[in-house]
Design a protein around this motif. Structure first.
Motif, PDB file in Angstrom:
ATOM      1  N   ALA A  82      -7.044  -4.072   2.341  1.00 57.39           N
ATOM      2  CA  ALA A  82      -7.107  -2.593   2.342  1.00 57.39           C
ATOM      3  C   ALA A  82      -8.565  -2.140   2.446  1.00 57.39           C
ATOM      4  O   ALA A  82      -8.880  -1.178   3.160  1.00 57.39           O
ATOM      5  CB  ALA A  82      -6.458  -2.046   1.079  1.00 57.39           C
ATOM      6  N   ASN A 122     -10.257  -0.162   5.544  1.00 60.36           N
ATOM      7  CA  ASN A 122     -10.572   1.167   5.018  1.00 60.36           C
ATOM      8  C   ASN A 122      -9.306   1.988   4.784  1.00 60.36           C
ATOM      9  O   ASN A 122      -9.250   3.176   5.103  1.00 60.36           O
ATOM     10  CB  ASN A 122     -11.537   1.888   5.969  1.00 60.36           C
ATOM     11  N   ASP A 123      -8.278   1.324   4.253  1.00 60.47           N
ATOM     12  CA  ASP A 123      -7.003   1.968   3.936  1.00 60.47           C
ATOM     13  C   ASP A 123      -6.947   2.310   2.451  1.00 60.47           C
ATOM     14  O   ASP A 123      -7.761   1.838   1.671  1.00 60.47           O
ATOM     15  CB  ASP A 123      -5.841   1.000   4.223  1.00 60.47           C
ATOM     16  N   SER A 124      -5.921   3.063   2.082  1.00 60.28           N
ATOM     17  CA  SER A 124      -5.733   3.348   0.657  1.00 60.28           C
ATOM     18  C   SER A 124      -5.300   2.066  -0.056  1.00 60.28           C
ATOM     19  O   SER A 124      -4.668   1.188   0.533  1.00 60.28           O
ATOM     20  CB  SER A 124      -4.669   4.420   0.478  1.00 60.28           C
ATOM     21  N   MET A 125      -5.666   1.969  -1.326  1.00 60.42           N
ATOM     22  CA  MET A 125      -5.308   0.791  -2.125  1.00 60.42           C
ATOM     23  C   MET A 125      -3.894   0.954  -2.668  1.00 60.42           C
ATOM     24  O   MET A 125      -3.438   2.066  -2.899  1.00 60.42           O
ATOM     25  CB  MET A 125      -6.279   0.668  -3.312  1.00 60.42           C
ATOM     26  N   GLU A 157       0.824  -1.210   0.000  1.00 59.13           N
ATOM     27  CA  GLU A 157       0.000   0.000   0.000  1.00 59.13           C
ATOM     28  C   GLU A 157       0.862   1.267   0.000  1.00 59.13           C
ATOM     29  O   GLU A 157       0.421   2.332  -0.411  1.00 59.13           O
ATOM     30  CB  GLU A 157      -0.932   0.015   1.221  1.00 59.13           C
ATOM     31  N   HIS A 158       2.101   1.166   0.525  1.00 57.51           N
ATOM     32  CA  HIS A 158       2.949   2.364   0.673  1.00 57.51           C
ATOM     33  C   HIS A 158       4.303   2.139  -0.008  1.00 57.51           C
ATOM     34  O   HIS A 158       5.200   1.526   0.576  1.00 57.51           O
ATOM     35  CB  HIS A 158       3.144   2.691   2.152  1.00 57.51           C
ATOM     36  N   ASP A 214      -1.108   1.086  -5.620  1.00 51.82           N
ATOM     37  CA  ASP A 214      -1.230   1.672  -6.953  1.00 51.82           C
ATOM     38  C   ASP A 214      -0.871   0.617  -8.001  1.00 51.82           C
ATOM     39  O   ASP A 214       0.255   0.561  -8.502  1.00 51.82           O
ATOM     40  CB  ASP A 214      -0.332   2.913  -7.069  1.00 51.82           C
ATOM     41  N   LYS A 241     -11.546  -0.339  -7.456  1.00 55.95           N
ATOM     42  CA  LYS A 241     -10.717   0.516  -6.600  1.00 55.95           C
ATOM     43  C   LYS A 241      -9.318   0.754  -7.153  1.00 55.95           C
ATOM     44  O   LYS A 241      -8.653   1.710  -6.762  1.00 55.95           O
ATOM     45  CB  LYS A 241     -10.594  -0.109  -5.197  1.00 55.95           C
ATOM     46  N   MET A 242      -8.815  -0.164  -7.995  1.00 59.05           N
ATOM     47  CA  MET A 242      -7.439   0.012  -8.490  1.00 59.05           C
ATOM     48  C   MET A 242      -7.393   0.189 -10.006  1.00 59.05           C
ATOM     49  O   MET A 242      -6.336   0.228 -10.593  1.00 59.05           O
ATOM     50  CB  MET A 242      -6.563  -1.182  -8.055  1.00 59.05           C
TER      51      MET A 242
END
Ligand code: NIG
Ligand code: FE
Length: 404
Positions: A295, A299-302, A271-272, A304, A341-342
């Protein structure tokens, strides 16, 4: 011999044993109006109906208006666990974070406590039931991690359960030792002692018992540092065990750099990421495994995915089925999340969850595509208009039958 005939389209053909990356992710090889021949649980032929030989005495299965695609290879799960943790969902709804719940002794340590007292047969029965449901949603191979044991005895117990699942289920299963999942409470002020326990006892004993295919570590703030995981991976490598990493899930933990340095089979979560991580993955055969349902649930960012694909990384999708961050092993839902989402296209989703997932658990010689000689492990879809119905129908998979 079984002949599946009049198939609207056979999807993901002739991929061989090579992972898909870069521009090829946007492409799915297909054969329209096809037949697929199975003998002795192997694919022995496939092609266009125009060359199908009706003279031969086959058992015929008509697939008019249906697609056939290879089963999903779910290369990251924690499907052996003792109890669900829905109370943590309520805690999170009231504002607690995953890290806060873990720091207060919930999370992984809660699962470890439950597992230590759980009967081995019960653990096996529960996991067996979960895997049967995963098969119904199209999964044809799974990797399963330990990591709710966190002691010599309890890690061995988890891995024995995984071995028994391997013996009794027809789908391929890979076992990953994840003793470095969390620090048991008694080691909180003496972390080095737990790392030493893993290196001197847990790893060698589990490997000696023939129970380990991979070694994994959760590299994250509050869990294992890069330096601690490095010591564990050095020992695993000395024992000829390949590496997987829980990397860069909640922060840029350095897990990707560590994993690629060890030529890991996969680095998972992601995710990061920073520019250096993308650069490393672009030139590496280490699979970048994305777990969008974790994710989603946190409820985290997906991650990339598109940036990873642009950078030529080998992208796979997996469910991360576990009681804390992804209480679902439904790979169709994972593909729907990947799409919505992605922004992964259907082609990208299927490449990531079939051949690249197979690559992320070293079953690409048997599974992941429709190739002569590979296992007869495939999904027959409902009568659908196009293959895009797969990520589209997120709540009720467009699956008619799964052949393992
Ligand atoms: O992949 N991140 C670490 N491990 C699991 C969660 C395990 C748990 O919460 O029980 C994961 O998300
Ligand atoms: Fe995980």
């Amino acid at each position: 011999m079984q002949a599946y005939i009049n198939i609207k389209s056979i999807v993901q053909t002739n991929r061989g044993k090579v992972a898909v990356r870069g521009e090829n992710m946007a492409f799915l090889p297909t054969i329209d109006d096809g037949f697929l021949l199975i003998d002795n649980k192997k694919i022995v032929d496939f092609g266009s109906m125009s060359v199908f030989d009706f003279e031969k005495n086959h058992e015929i299965i008509d697939c008019t208006d249906r697609y056939i695609l290879p089963t999903y290879c779910d290369s990251h799960t924690h499907v052996v666990f003792a109890a669900t943790r829905e109370a943590e969902l309520l805690q999170r709804l009231k504002g607690a974070s995953y890290l806060e719940i873990a720091a207060a002794g919930g999370g992984i340590l809660n699962s470890a406590l439950r597992l230590q007292t759980c009967d081995e047969q019960q653990l096996y029965d529960d996991a067996f039931y979960r895997i049967e449901k995963m098969i119904q949603t199209g999964t044809g191979a799974i990797e399963i991690k330990s990591g709710y044991g966190l002691s010599v005895d309890a890690e061995l117990k988890m891995l024995r359960v995984i071995r028994k699942l391997k013996e009794n289920l027809t789908l391929p299963i890979k076992a990953t030792l994840l003793a470095a999942h969390a620090f048991p409470a008694i080691y909180k002020s003496n972390r080095a002692a737990y790392v030493a326990l893993i290196i001197d006892q847990i790893l060698p004993q589990c490997v000696d018992a023939g129970l380990v295919d991979y070694c994994d570590a959760f590299v994250e703030n509050g869990f294992f540092t890069v330096a601690e995981a490095d010591q564990i991976f050095e020992k695993a490598s000395a024992l000829n065990i390949k590496i997987k990493v829980h990397a860069n899930q909640l922060s840029n933990s350095g897990g990707v750099k560590l994993g690629v340095g060890y030529n890991a089979t996969s680095v998972d979560h992601l995710e990061h990421l920073d520019a250096e991580d993308y650069r490393l993955l672009s030139g590496s055969d280490t699979v970048a495994t994305l777990l969008p349902s974790a994710a989603f649930f946190l409820n985290d960012s997906m991650p990339d995915a598109i940036e990873l694909i642009k950078n030529n990384a080998i992208v796979a999708l997996a469910s991360d089925y576990n009681p804390g961050t992804s209480p679902s092993g439904n790979m169709n839902f994972v593909n729907s999340l990947a799409a919505i989402k992605m922004k992964m296209t259907t082609e990208m989703c299927i490449n990531a969850s079939t051949i690249n997932g197979a690559f992320a658990m070293d079953v690409h010689h048997q599974l992941g595509s429709i190739d002569i000689g590979k296992n007869a492990s495939f999904i027959i879809t409902e009568k659908i208009q196009s293959i895009d119905a797969m990520p589209y129908s997120f709540g009720s998979p467009s699956i008619y039958k799964v052949i393992i």
